[in-house]
Design an enzyme around this catalytic site. Structure first.
Site, PDB file in Angstrom:
ATOM      1  N   TYR A  57       0.851  -1.201   0.000  1.00 52.31           N
ATOM      2  CA  TYR A  57       0.000   0.000   0.000  1.00 52.31           C
ATOM      3  C   TYR A  57       0.880   1.242   0.000  1.00 52.31           C
ATOM      4  CZ  TYR A  57      -4.935  -1.140   0.413  1.00 52.31           C
ATOM      5  OH  TYR A  57      -6.226  -1.498   0.152  1.00 52.31           O
ATOM      6  N   GLU A  59      -0.441   4.832  -0.396  1.00 48.02           N
ATOM      7  CA  GLU A  59      -1.224   6.067  -0.552  1.00 48.02           C
ATOM      8  C   GLU A  59      -0.327   7.292  -0.379  1.00 48.02           C
ATOM      9  OE1 GLU A  59      -2.341   3.566   1.405  1.00 48.02           O
ATOM     10  OE2 GLU A  59      -4.551   3.526   1.427  1.00 48.02           O
ATOM     11  N   ASP A 204      -7.361  13.830 -24.833  1.00 49.76           N
ATOM     12  CA  ASP A 204      -7.354  12.418 -24.442  1.00 49.76           C
ATOM     13  C   ASP A 204      -6.690  11.649 -25.581  1.00 49.76           C
ATOM     14  OD1 ASP A 204      -7.804   9.756 -24.018  1.00 49.76           O
ATOM     15  OD2 ASP A 204      -9.900   9.979 -23.424  1.00 49.76           O
ATOM     16  N   THR A 231      -3.803   6.301 -21.906  1.00 43.14           N
ATOM     17  CA  THR A 231      -3.733   4.985 -21.277  1.00 43.14           C
ATOM     18  C   THR A 231      -2.483   4.317 -21.826  1.00 43.14           C
ATOM     19  OG1 THR A 231      -5.274   4.150 -22.926  1.00 43.14           O
ATOM     20  CG2 THR A 231      -6.165   4.657 -20.761  1.00 43.14           C
ATOM     21  N   LYS A 234      -2.386   0.674 -24.832  1.00 45.54           N
ATOM     22  CA  LYS A 234      -2.814   0.605 -26.240  1.00 45.54           C
ATOM     23  C   LYS A 234      -1.564   0.669 -27.126  1.00 45.54           C
ATOM     24  CE  LYS A 234      -7.464   2.421 -25.381  1.00 45.54           C
ATOM     25  NZ  LYS A 234      -7.531   3.066 -24.069  1.00 45.54           N
ATOM     26  N   ARG A 240      -2.011  -2.106 -18.220  1.00 43.56           N
ATOM     27  CA  ARG A 240      -3.355  -1.517 -18.269  1.00 43.56           C
ATOM     28  C   ARG A 240      -3.449  -0.423 -17.203  1.00 43.56           C
ATOM     29  NH1 ARG A 240      -7.722  -3.001 -21.022  1.00 43.56           N
ATOM     30  NH2 ARG A 240      -6.446  -4.520 -22.123  1.00 43.56           N
TER      31      ARG A 240
HETATM   32  N1  DSN Z   1     -12.342   0.587 -24.807  1.00 41.15           N
HETATM   33  C1  DSN Z   1     -11.290   1.360 -25.411  1.00 41.15           C
HETATM   34  C2  DSN Z   1     -11.307   1.316 -26.884  1.00 41.15           C
HETATM   35  O1  DSN Z   1     -11.503   0.225 -27.372  1.00 41.15           O
HETATM   36  O2  DSN Z   1     -11.120   2.309 -27.581  1.00 41.15           O
HETATM   37  C3  DSN Z   1     -11.225   2.744 -24.925  1.00 41.15           C
HETATM   38  O3  DSN Z   1     -11.328   2.807 -23.566  1.00 41.15           O
END
Ligand code: DSN
Length: 421
Positions: A57, A59, A204, A231, A234, A240
């Protein structure tokens, strides 16, 4: 490091979960992954993500934690922060968001009160669920106003119209970025509109983080954007997780919004894995990879365009494309997705701009090239993949022919191993 990399212990102690993981390994190896938001991460990322850091942990932030025993977690998080700042040319980085939704929520909650207005891209035109879809909590808490793209004009955004809307609605945030929009964005134009109405600029960039890191696409921070969210799982090929990059003047409020505002203990194993991925993305070969993703997308799009397949926005500037399956093959997106599953090609059904059909049976499919590129596939393979997709969707009711195509797909996939398997 005592990381249990082979799954033997799991096999001996939990056969049910072991066999599901084993099945997924086979699926990933045998088929072609074309969902544009998916990728195969590095084995080193898997190792960090599966490490004993999951026990801790932490925090707070490095040097300012609520529990003891933070010597190594502080080191891990500080490395992740420094790498993120360097890679994306950012003044500040928060590496704690657990994934994409809390990442965007933390930004909205940091700048807006309930009822405040945020201007974002319409969901069916490519915006994301977290950009204020009415079914999301954020869509209910804040007043999301949506702008659209012009499908007749290759998906262009009308910035005169955007300025008019911004002047009228007075948003706190002007948000750009997308989950199913195959074009690049004019960040300077967004910034100009935001400056005219005194709004914060937020990009984003979840989908194209790897393309920005590899200098294959523009970085909104270079255009003076206040906030960029990404994120890391990708096109960046990391674990993730979410990552917020911002100007120094917003650092305190963003950090407070993530913790203690929205989240508790950060996932230190994931932050370690993120640091590893960011380190990998700094290597020169990552630039080659990012550029190859775009070359592959161009090659795949060209196969479709040459065969009169209707692409939303009539082409692509990034790693993805959206096919109007009704216009192209006279089948809905759900049937198209299921048909391609039968030939071991994974895509997702997708709404098209102002889709007359419902989200679970929309008019299109979405596909992209990051994962296939990770396996080393190039333009020549894209030509084969494009032909298999067109062939499969044309003869979608002929199970025998679909089985024949599946064999060809799987034979090719065996030549391109999945990293980490
Ligand atoms: N679910 C993702 C996508 O496939 O674009 C985005 O969060």
């Amino acid at each position: 490091m005592n990381v249990i990399k082979n799954l033997k212990l799991l096999e001996l102690n939990d056969l049910e979960i072991y066999s599901a993981i084993n099945g997924e390994e086979k699926r990933e190896q045998q088929g072609i992954e074309l969902i544009p938001s998916e990728n195969y991460t590095w084995p080193e990322v898997l190792i960090a993500n599966g490490s004993i850091l999951t026990n801790k942990y932490s925090e707070g932030y490095p040097g300012k934690r609520y529990y003891g025993g933070q010597e190594f977690t502080d080191r891990v998080e500080s490395i992740a922060i420094e790498r993120a700042k360097k890679l994306f040319r950012a003044e500040h980085a928060n590496v704690q968001p657990l994934s994409g939704s809390p990442m965007n929520q933390a930004v909205y909650l940091s700048f807006c009160k309930p009822g405040d207005t945020i201007l974002g891209m319409d969901l069916s035109h490519g915006g994301h669920l977290t950009h204020g879809a009415p079914v999301s909590h954020m869509g209910q808490i804040f007043n999301f106003v949506r702008y659209k793209t012009d499908p007749e004009n290759n998906g262009k955004i009308d910035f005169d119209e955007l300025l008019k809307t911004a002047k009228e609605k007075k948003p706190k945030i002007i948000l750009c970025g997308y989950t199913s929009y195959p074009r690049d964005l004019d960040y300077a134009a967004f910034k100009k509109v935001a400056d005219e109405v005194g709004a914060v600029t937020m990009a984003d960039m979840a989908h194209i983080a790897g393309l920005i890191a590899g200098n294959a696409m523009k970085n909104p921070l270079d255009f003076g954007f206040d906030i960029m969210t990404i994120t890391t799982h990708k096109s960046l090929r990391g674990p993730r997780a979410g990552l917020i990059l911002c100007k120094k003047k917003f650092a305190k409020q963003i950090d407070k919004s993530v913790f203690p505002g929205l989240q508790g203990g950060p996932h230190m194993h994931t932050i370690a894995a993120m640091a590893v991925a960011l380190g990998k993305a700094m290597q020169p070969e990552f630039k080659t990879y990012a550029h190859q993703i775009l070359k592959n997308a161009q090659a795949l799009a060209q196969v479709f365009l040459n065969n009169n397949v209707k692409l939303i926005t009539n082409g692509t500037d990034n790693h993805m494309m959206v096919i109007d399956t009704i216009k192209s093959f006279n089948i809905d997106g759900k049937t198209a997705e299921q048909t391609l599953d039968k030939i071991s090609v994974t895509v997702n059904k997708q709404t098209i701009p102002d889709d007359p059909n419902p989200p679970l049976k929309p008019s299109g499919i979405r596909l992209g090239t990051p994962a296939a590129t990770t396996r080393g596939m190039q333009e020549i393979e894209m030509q084969k993949i494009g032909a298999w997709i067109i062939n499969g969707l044309t003869i979608y009711q002929d199970e025998n022919k679909l089985r024949e195509i599946k064999k060809e797909v799987e034979a090719m996939c065996l030549q391109f191993p999945v990293p980490g398997i």
